[in-house]
Design an enzyme around this catalytic site. Structure first.
Site, PDB file in Angstrom:
ATOM      1  N   CYS B 143      47.469  36.650   2.487  1.00 41.65           N
ATOM      2  CA  CYS B 143      48.132  37.430   3.799  1.00 41.65           C
ATOM      3  C   CYS B 143      49.242  37.705   3.892  1.00 41.65           C
ATOM      4  O   CYS B 143      49.836  35.961   3.887  1.00 41.65           O
ATOM      5  CB  CYS B 143      46.782  36.338   5.101  1.00 41.65           C
ATOM      6  SG  CYS B 143      47.309  36.640   6.602  1.00 41.65           S
ATOM      7  N   CYS B 146      50.253  36.129   7.422  1.00 43.94           N
ATOM      8  CA  CYS B 146      49.993  34.733   7.790  1.00 43.94           C
ATOM      9  C   CYS B 146      49.429  34.243   7.203  1.00 43.94           C
ATOM     10  O   CYS B 146      50.243  33.791   5.800  1.00 43.94           O
ATOM     11  CB  CYS B 146      49.604  34.585   9.342  1.00 43.94           C
ATOM     12  SG  CYS B 146      48.162  35.793   9.920  1.00 43.94           S
ATOM     13  N   SER B 147      47.934  32.882   6.933  1.00 41.84           N
ATOM     14  CA  SER B 147      47.506  32.761   5.936  1.00 41.84           C
ATOM     15  C   SER B 147      45.840  32.941   6.117  1.00 41.84           C
ATOM     16  O   SER B 147      45.655  32.228   5.608  1.00 41.84           O
ATOM     17  CB  SER B 147      47.807  31.725   6.179  1.00 41.84           C
ATOM     18  OG  SER B 147      47.820  31.264   8.020  1.00 41.84           O
ATOM     19  N   CYS B 148      45.513  33.810   6.748  1.00 39.07           N
ATOM     20  CA  CYS B 148      43.898  34.857   6.421  1.00 39.07           C
ATOM     21  C   CYS B 148      43.029  34.113   5.557  1.00 39.07           C
ATOM     22  O   CYS B 148      43.191  34.481   4.628  1.00 39.07           O
ATOM     23  CB  CYS B 148      44.140  35.880   7.344  1.00 39.07           C
ATOM     24  SG  CYS B 148      44.925  36.463   8.696  1.00 39.07           S
TER      25      CYS B 148
END
Lengths: 224, 238
Positions: B143, B146-148
């Protein structure tokens, strides 16, 4: 122009450092930061796109120097003040002035399992007709910006802007973050997985067959 | 800002259509319509203590006193992600897919109902797609924005998944990133990197190692690493 979080393809970062699976948090306060953020989300004061945008709106200086959960805490504090749930004075003094009128929305311990299991689907019915099917060639919008709100939230990374790609999958119709992050409505529209050839987006691709696939909303795409 | 904490925002759009100049003015009450960029010391978060541990403590104290969070609920959330939800869930799915061709076909076709039946549905796993590694293609998930990450199947993302280095490099030089994990791909294998830019979450179905014929689901599960389901590793050979 995009914001500091949009770093796909950037040069200058070092090695990726693998970790064993038993490491879940790196400091005692990390799990607390995660849990406070999730619990506050249940108050219903913002949606996931608003909260992502709050993290992205940290100044580039803060975004860069903060560790992961520091970004979460900073964005949470900003959101709590923006929505009026907590005042600047309360943050500065580290103490509450009375009970909130939102206290009845507090996430109870007994409700946690149910809330986490329930999730929050992003699919919605939409009257925007799908223009593309798998196999179609498309061009991605050349400006990786929110087209409605200056400096607003978008999920179009700069590295993909302007590239030609192929639709590989239709995901149905999803909430549009560019609208939802600014409380302008969910504006659901078709979402697609779009494959880009690495050689079309990087000057020095590692392999002629490599691809990058992104999930992109129909309004990010132009028919070819 | 209004007394109840909302902003009154106005913005106008102007443009030309076939009938001449039109103006559309939108007036509404919103908590936040436009981004309000500040210098870093004007953000409310800068009012909190600078030490991160104290910052979290201060927020927890204020929110608890205001009745907005229940510390017992925080404990429950932490227990969920420390002890109940983790890569074992994903490994179970992979081992089942290796053992049962019909399950695998259904999983690759439409993962959501298949995973829901196993009880692997929930926050950050509402819309799942499973992608299969083959001799021709190696899949990797990132991602960049962000940090999906698929929480119900893999738990909380590891530190490296959330790092600037992984987010910036995985899309541009996946093989060099794989080298950081000690993984080298055959020359003929292409890499497909999935950048999780929407609410769809991806799980990699790693290749089943050779020499595992006849192994049951439980034995196969032990070969499936978290990193192999992100595409930064391969399944362990017995």
């Amino acid at each position: 122009m995009t914001r500091v979080h949009d770093m796909g393809g950037r040069f200058g970062d070092g090695a990726v450092v693998p970790e064993t699976e038993d490491v879940i948090f790196h400091a005692d306060w990390h799990p607390r930061a995660l849990a406070i953020t999730l619990a506050c989300g249940s108050l219903g004061l913002w949606n996931i796109d608003v909260s992502r945008h709050a993290r992205e709106c940290l100044s580039p200086k803060d975004y860069t120097r903060f560790s992961y959960y520091e970004k979460w805490m900073a964005a949470l504090a900003d959101l709590l003040v923006d929505t009026g749930a907590v005042s600047r004075e309360e943050l500065a003094q580290g103490a509450a002035r009375g009970t909130s009128n939102l206290a009845d929305k507090r996430l109870a311990a007994a409700a946690v399992a149910g809330v986490l299991a329930k999730g929050g689907p992003a699919t919605r019915p939409s009257n925007v007709a799908a223009l593309f099917v798998a196999g179609d060639t498309v061009r991605i919008r050349s400006i990786p910006e929110n087209m409605q709100v200056p400096g607003g939230h978008t999920r179009l990374p700069a590295y993909a802007a302007g590239a030609e790609g192929t639709i590989v999958r239709q995901h149905g119709t999803h909430v549009l973050p560019d609208s939802n992050a600014h409380r302008l409505g969910e504006a659901p529209e078709p979402l697609y997985a779009v494959a880009l050839r690495a050689q079309d987006i990087w000057a020095h691709p590692e392999h002629p067959e490599d691809e990058v696939i992104l999930d992109l909303w129909q309004s990010y795409l132009i028919a070819l | 800002m209004l007394r109840d904490g909302r902003y009154l925002c106005k913005f106008a759009k102007r443009g030309k259509c076939g009938f001449g100049l039109w103006t559309f003015v939108y007036v509404g009450f919103h908590d936040r319509v436009m981004p309000h960029d500040h210098s870093d010391h004007d953000h409310p978060h800068s009012l909190l203590p600078s030490d991160p541990a104290l910052r979290v403590k201060a927020l927890e104290t204020i929110l608890t006193q205001k009745g907005l969070i229940d510390p017992a609920a925080l404990d429950e959330i932490i227990d969920t992600y420390e002890n109940k939800i983790g890569p074992k869930n994903g490994a179970h799915v992979v081992a089942r897919a290796w053992s049962d061709p019909e399950f695998k076909a259904a999983l690759l076709e439409d993962a959501d109902p298949v995973l829901a039946e196993l009880g692997y549905y929930g926050r950050q796993g509402e819309h799942m797609v499973v992608v299969e590694n083959t001799e021709a293609v190696h899949n990797m998930v990132v991602c960049t924005l962000c940090s999906c990450y698929p929480w119900p199947l893999l738990g909380i993302p590891p530190g490296w998944y959330k790092s600037d280095a992984y987010r910036s490099r995985a899309v541009r030089e996946p093989r060099k990133v794989l080298a950081d994990f000690g993984v080298t791909l055959p020359e003929e294998q292409a890499v497909r990197v999935w950048d999780s830019t929407a609410e769809v979450r991806y799980l990699v179905l790693p290749q089943r190692p050779e020499g595992t014929e006849g192994m049951d689901e439980a034995a196969l599960m032990a070969l499936v690493t978290r990193d192999s389901m992100i595409g930064c590793g391969v399944a362990v050979s017995p």
